[in-house]
Design an enzyme around this catalytic site. Structure first.
Site, PDB file in Angstrom:
ATOM      1  N   GLY A   2       0.775  -1.219  -0.059  1.00 34.13           N
ATOM      2  CA  GLY A   2       0.067  -0.109   0.014  1.00 34.13           C
ATOM      3  C   GLY A   2       0.731   1.281  -0.081  1.00 34.13           C
ATOM      4  N   GLY A   6      -0.153   6.963   7.802  1.00 33.93           N
ATOM      5  CA  GLY A   6       0.044   8.406   8.054  1.00 33.93           C
ATOM      6  C   GLY A   6      -0.863   8.796   9.408  1.00 33.93           C
ATOM      7  N   CYS A   9      -0.834  10.009  15.030  1.00 29.89           N
ATOM      8  CA  CYS A   9       0.055   9.561  16.250  1.00 29.89           C
ATOM      9  C   CYS A   9       1.166   8.858  15.617  1.00 29.89           C
ATOM     10  CB  CYS A   9      -0.918   8.628  16.743  1.00 29.89           C
ATOM     11  SG  CYS A   9      -2.425   9.664  17.650  1.00 29.89           S
ATOM     12  N   ARG A  77      -3.961  14.874   8.418  1.00 26.01           N
ATOM     13  CA  ARG A  77      -2.439  14.904   8.854  1.00 26.01           C
ATOM     14  C   ARG A  77      -1.633  13.797   8.696  1.00 26.01           C
ATOM     15  NH1 ARG A  77      -4.010  15.724  15.156  1.00 26.01           N
ATOM     16  NH2 ARG A  77      -5.616  14.461  14.516  1.00 26.01           N
TER      17      ARG A  77
END
Length: 184
Positions: A2, A6, A9, A77
């Site tokens: 993949g 991301g 944490c 994020r």
């Protein structure tokens, strides 16, 4: 397999562990390698797409399905999608994207990105599509319709959500990331 991980944490925690290793006189090479391999997954996708589309992404229309770092959130994020957008644009590609929840956050982060109302608008005149987030909504796409909308029928499945044989039978050039011998 993949596009890599991301979010807010996990990337921060791996960086913190590497920093702590240095502070305590240990070697963080393994953690640094993990971070580099994760970043490299995005570069590999761009390289594969470039090869599939004739060696260049200049003026190619690339559609991106999914912007959040994981499904069922609007959180972008450290999202692999954002890095993909920058890498594709650096190659000269025109990028448009859709996500069920992360459009507003993405518009704030990348105001000039063409955001679409649905996956079919993303596919319109696309030379290639990249699946970046494994949303349930993307499992149920009408692939015949997608193919009819696309300029070139190239799909790069960054989450191995779709069945390669089904898509190839419909006339797509399909590449899954990390599927071993099924990636050809």
């Amino acid at each position: 397999a993949g596009l890599g991980w991301g979010g807010s944490c996990f990337p921060k925690d791996v960086k913190a562990l590497a920093h702590m290793a240095v502070l305590h006189g240990s070697h963080p090479q393994l953690l640094q390698a993990v971070m580099e391999i994760n970043r490299n997954q995005r570069r590999r996708v761009v390289m594969k797409l470039r090869n599939l589309l004739g060696g260049s992404l200049v003026d190619k229309n690339i559609g991106l399905l999914g912007l959040s770092f994981k499904p069922d959130t609007d959180d972008i994020r450290e999202s692999p999608s954002l890095e993909l957008i920058h890498l594709l644009r650096n190659e000269g590609a025109h990028v448009k994207a859709y996500d069920p929840q992360a459009m507003e956050n993405t518009a704030r982060e990348i105001p000039d990105l063409q955001l679409c109302k649905n996956p079919y608008e993303v596919a319109q005149d696309a030379d290639g599509l990249i699946l970046a987030t494994k949303w349930n909504e993307f499992k149920q796409l009408d692939f015949k319709k997608l193919r009819s909308l696309m300029k070139q029928s190239v799909i790069l499945d960054g989450r191995n959500l779709w069945d390669p044989e089904t898509l190839r039978a419909l006339g797509f050039t399909y590449i899954g990331i990390g599927r071993g011998n099924l990636t050809k």
